[in-house]
Design a protein around this motif. Structure first.
Motif, short mmCIF file in Angstrom:
data_model
loop_
_atom_site.label_atom_id
_atom_site.label_comp_id
_atom_site.label_asym_id
_atom_site.label_seq_id
_atom_site.Cartn_x
_atom_site.Cartn_y
_atom_site.Cartn_z
N ASP A 16 39.42 28.14 34.79
CA ASP A 16 40.20 27.34 35.74
C ASP A 16 40.53 28.24 36.92
OD1 ASP A 16 42.55 26.54 37.10
OD2 ASP A 16 43.04 25.15 35.48
N ILE A 17 39.97 27.92 38.08
CA ILE A 17 40.14 28.80 39.24
C ILE A 17 41.10 28.18 40.25
CG2 ILE A 17 38.93 29.98 41.11
CD1 ILE A 17 36.44 29.88 39.29
N ASN A 18 42.06 28.96 40.68
CA ASN A 18 43.05 28.54 41.69
C ASN A 18 43.79 27.26 41.30
OD1 ASN A 18 42.14 30.75 42.98
ND2 ASN A 18 41.09 29.68 44.63
N GLY A 19 44.38 27.29 40.13
CA GLY A 19 45.23 26.18 39.70
C GLY A 19 44.52 24.84 39.65
N GLY A 20 43.31 24.84 39.09
CA GLY A 20 42.60 23.58 38.90
C GLY A 20 41.72 23.17 40.07
N VAL A 25 44.12 37.38 36.81
CA VAL A 25 43.86 36.55 35.64
C VAL A 25 45.20 36.17 35.03
CG1 VAL A 25 42.62 36.36 33.47
CG2 VAL A 25 41.76 37.87 35.24
N LEU A 26 45.55 34.92 35.16
CA LEU A 26 46.88 34.49 34.70
C LEU A 26 46.91 34.28 33.20
CD1 LEU A 26 47.71 31.96 37.54
CD2 LEU A 26 48.37 34.36 37.37
N GLU A 27 45.78 33.87 32.63
CA GLU A 27 45.77 33.57 31.20
C GLU A 27 44.41 33.89 30.61
OE1 GLU A 27 46.62 29.53 29.82
OE2 GLU A 27 48.56 29.74 30.83
N GLY A 28 44.41 34.42 29.39
CA GLY A 28 43.16 34.54 28.65
C GLY A 28 42.42 35.86 28.79
N HIS A 33 49.26 40.57 37.09
CA HIS A 33 48.13 40.27 36.21
C HIS A 33 46.79 40.53 36.88
CE1 HIS A 33 50.98 38.42 33.51
NE2 HIS A 33 51.45 37.75 34.54
N MET A 34 46.70 41.63 37.66
CA MET A 34 45.41 41.98 38.24
C MET A 34 44.59 42.69 37.16
SD MET A 34 45.60 40.79 41.24
CE MET A 34 44.31 41.48 42.25
N ARG A 35 43.32 42.39 37.11
CA ARG A 35 42.44 43.01 36.12
C ARG A 35 41.12 43.38 36.77
NH1 ARG A 35 44.16 41.80 30.90
NH2 ARG A 35 42.63 43.38 30.39
N LEU A 36 40.34 44.23 36.08
CA LEU A 36 38.99 44.53 36.56
C LEU A 36 38.03 43.55 35.90
CD1 LEU A 36 38.58 48.42 36.59
CD2 LEU A 36 39.29 46.90 38.41
N ALA A 37 37.38 42.75 36.72
CA ALA A 37 36.53 41.69 36.18
C ALA A 37 35.34 42.24 35.40
CB ALA A 37 36.03 40.79 37.31
N CYS A 38 34.94 43.49 35.69
CA CYS A 38 33.77 44.02 34.99
C CYS A 38 34.13 44.47 33.58
CB CYS A 38 33.15 45.18 35.77
SG CYS A 38 34.15 46.66 35.83
N GLN A 39 35.41 44.67 33.29
CA GLN A 39 35.81 45.20 31.98
C GLN A 39 36.25 44.13 31.00
OE1 GLN A 39 35.47 48.57 31.05
NE2 GLN A 39 34.22 48.28 32.86
N ILE A 40 36.77 43.01 31.51
CA ILE A 40 37.26 42.01 30.56
C ILE A 40 36.16 41.01 30.24
CG2 ILE A 40 39.71 42.25 31.07
CD1 ILE A 40 39.53 40.01 32.98
N LYS A 41 36.19 40.57 28.98
CA LYS A 41 35.16 39.68 28.49
C LYS A 41 35.71 38.26 28.49
CE LYS A 41 32.16 41.05 24.66
NZ LYS A 41 32.26 41.38 23.26
N LYS A 69 36.42 35.34 26.55
CA LYS A 69 36.47 35.02 25.13
C LYS A 69 37.14 33.66 24.88
CE LYS A 69 37.25 39.77 23.70
NZ LYS A 69 38.30 40.57 23.06
N THR A 70 38.03 33.27 25.80
CA THR A 70 38.72 31.99 25.64
C THR A 70 38.75 31.33 27.00
OG1 THR A 70 40.81 33.01 26.17
CG2 THR A 70 40.28 32.87 23.86
N ASN A 71 39.45 30.19 27.07
CA ASN A 71 39.65 29.57 28.38
C ASN A 71 40.48 30.52 29.23
OD1 ASN A 71 38.33 27.43 27.33
ND2 ASN A 71 40.17 26.21 26.98
N MET A 72 40.18 30.62 30.50
CA MET A 72 40.90 31.55 31.37
C MET A 72 41.39 30.86 32.62
SD MET A 72 38.35 34.77 31.21
CE MET A 72 39.30 36.24 31.30
N LYS A 73 42.52 31.36 33.12
CA LYS A 73 43.02 30.87 34.40
C LYS A 73 42.96 32.01 35.41
CE LYS A 73 45.89 27.05 33.03
NZ LYS A 73 47.21 26.58 32.64
#
Lengths: 368, 196
Positions: A40-44, A84-87, A107-115, A117-121
């Motif tokens: 889910d990108i940018n609140g739907g 990444v707000l969730e997941g 909730h900033m993350r590195l997109a190359c490191q996280i997998k 695995k579930t629904n994400m926001k």
């Protein structure tokens, strides 16, 4: 020779390795199968269904959403930051060096490191959706100096690129010689932002550099080149009376684009461009900038040569750009600074600018 | 199977037959990943986990595959590929079921495949012909011992980071000296129990 023993050795090793690889493949199928996940990108505003199990960076790339990345997913450049707000799961040790406390709270993350695995926001800045991939054709290439090449790349017919002067693209090489993998690096666009059907790049040969060696020795006019972009927050702000621009080597590229942008938009801004080179043979585009200087009184060009040879008859400023910068810029009042070059040169210049009264939010730079 | 209480093997492998301090195994990661306590402790935990699992698995592989099929001359190769495969599967399983633990240990697991303490424990277990319970407790004890040693070194190195060392003494040099002193101190345990 005991053939039976050799056969037994090879056979049993092959069998054991085979069984183990089978087990690993099976485990991969079962354990790494996260099914279909929804992003889910940018609140739907945008919802996409993807197959889980791969990194967020590559999953998004497969969906034609390109986050900037210079290292290719090795957690060494820190450019692929995404909210990444969730997941996303807990922060990984590989991400820690790149995400300071203030960004962790957001909730900033590195997109190359996280997998996935579930629904994400996710929250992805709107301008990143403007990033696209282009299969360009190299239509011209020339030597500007002994180690800098000028490249003109034409977009496929019917496609256009919209970028802000100063932004960069990622340039992808094809495998060549001993380099078996595609590599990509970032290069600033040197052509005008008003031209949408082609871009120009300046690429300096870095000794041992995988991509620059590819460009300088393998690439030929007529070849296809894959690019993605535009990226970057180094672009014209223009809330000032004067722009102080400083570049070294191939750092001239984004500055050239900026200068044309100011001229074409007819902005009432004075421009002062300090161009640093080690020797006279490192200088290029001199005639072009001299001509701009003649045609436009608001533009001043100051090429500086650090160590000119006597036979060059160099009459301009000698020494590093820092010397000319100290002499010719009085203060930071209503001025913005745009810098592009090596970290050593940029840091020295930024120190001087701060001493002159430039505040940090008025100094824009692109280090390489 | 030697007639030793598995519990004694467990305690001895922590104190008197410590992987690092008396066998000097696993030195590479012990020296290179010990500048920060938190990271060192994470690696220690991962080594312990992998040691327990590989001891159990390699014991089974040795007893039910290598010996019956007369492949003892290939045991080194077989042990190594079994360890490598196990670590691969373990990483995937942890990523799936214990993401928190994976976040902590994930980056160490591939490193551990080539840690000689892991292969060393398996080989000692075979040479000393331990039974299953003895092997698993030996693996656990060796892991805890390694964890203890690297945590102690890392804690000291964190303090030493701010200390004024003579030139040429910083880094690996002082780590070796610390390790040597710790090894001598651990000899003190040998009066309590010793295993061969």
């Amino acid at each position: 020779m005991n053939y039976a023993a050799i056969l037994q050795t090879v056979g049993s090793l092959a069998l054991i390795s085979g069984v183990l690889s089978l087990l690993i493949s099976l485990a991969e199928k079962v354990l790494n199968n996260y099914g279909v996940c929804e992003l889910d990108i940018n609140g739907g505003a945008k919802k996409i269904s993807v197959q889980g199990g791969a990194s967020l960076l590559s999953t998004l790339a497969a969906e034609k959403i390109f986050l900037p990345s210079a290292c290719g997913g090795k957690a060494t450049c820190g450019l692929c930051k995404v909210q990444v707000l969730e997941g996303a799961g807990p922060l990984l040790p590989t991400e820690e060096p790149y995400i300071p406390a203030e960004e962790r709270a957001r909730h900033m993350r590195l997109a190359c490191q996280i997998k996935v695995k579930t629904n994400m926001k996710l929250v992805i800045p709107e301008e990143l959706f403007n990033i696209r991939e282009f299969n360009c054709q190299l239509v011209a290439m020339e030597d500007l100096t002994y180690d800098i090449k000028w490249l003109k790349l034409e977009l496929p017919p019917g496609e256009r690129i919209d970028f802000k002067a100063g932004q960069f693209v990622q340039f992808y090489s094809k495998p060549y010689g001993k380099v078996k993998e595609e590599v990509f690096r970032a290069y600033s666009i040197s052509s005008r932002a008003s031209e949408h059907d082609h871009i120009e790049l300046l690429i300096r040969l870095v000794p041992g550099g995988l991509l620059t060696t590819y460009v300088h020795t393998v690439l030929k006019v007529g070849d296809q080149v894959r690019l993605s972009g535009p990226y970057g927050d180094f672009y014209l702000r223009g809330n000032c009376d004067e722009m102080v621009m400083i570049a070294g080597g191939s750092g001239l590229a984004p500055i050239r684009s900026l200068v044309y942008d100011v001229i074409e938009k007819g902005l009432d801004i004075n421009m002062r461009f300090f161009f640093g080179a080690n020797t006279v043979r490192d200088l290029y585009y001199i005639d072009e900038f001299r001509q701009i200087e003649k045609d436009h009184p608001n533009f001043t060009f100051i090429p500086c040569v650090a160590t000119p040879n006597p036979e060059d008859n160099w009459t301009g400023p000698t020494g590093f750009v820092t010397v000319a910068l100290k002499e010719q810029v009085a203060d930071g009042n209503n001025k913005e600074a745009y810098l592009c070059g090596s970290p050593g040169m940029l840091n020295a210049c930024i120190d001087i600018l701060k001493d002159k009264g430039f505040t940090e939010d008025r100094i824009f730079f692109d280090k390489f | 199977m030697p007639d030793i209480n598995p519990l004694i093997i467990f305690l001895a492998s922590i104190a008197t037959s410590n992987m690092v301090l008396s066998n000097f195994l696993g030195m590479c990661s012990y020296l290179s990943v010990s500048s920060e306590y938190k990271t060192a402790s994470g690696l220690g935990m991962a080594v312990t986990l992998v040691l327990v699992l590989t001891s159990a698995l390699n014991w089974a592989v040795y007893t039910y595959l290598i010996v019956p099929l007369d492949l003892v001359y290939l045991q080194y190769v077989i042990f190594i590929i079994v360890i490598a495969a196990l670590v691969q599967v373990l990483e995937m399983a942890m990523d799936r079921y214990t993401p928190d633990l994976h976040a902590k240990l994930g980056i160490f697991l591939p490193l551990i495949t080539v840690n000689c303490a892991i292969l060393g424990a398996t080989l000692f277990m075979v040479i000393r012909s331990y039974g299953f319970v003895q092997s698993v407790l030996y693996g656990l004890g060796s892991g805890l011992g390694w964890w203890l040693a690297i945590s102690m070194l890392a804690a000291m190195r964190e303090k030493l980071a701010k200390a004024k060392l003579p030139p040429g003494m910083s880094g690996p040099a002082i780590s070796f000296i610390i390790t040597g002193i710790m090894a001598m101190a651990f000899i003190g345990f040998s009066g309590i129990f010793t295993i061969q």
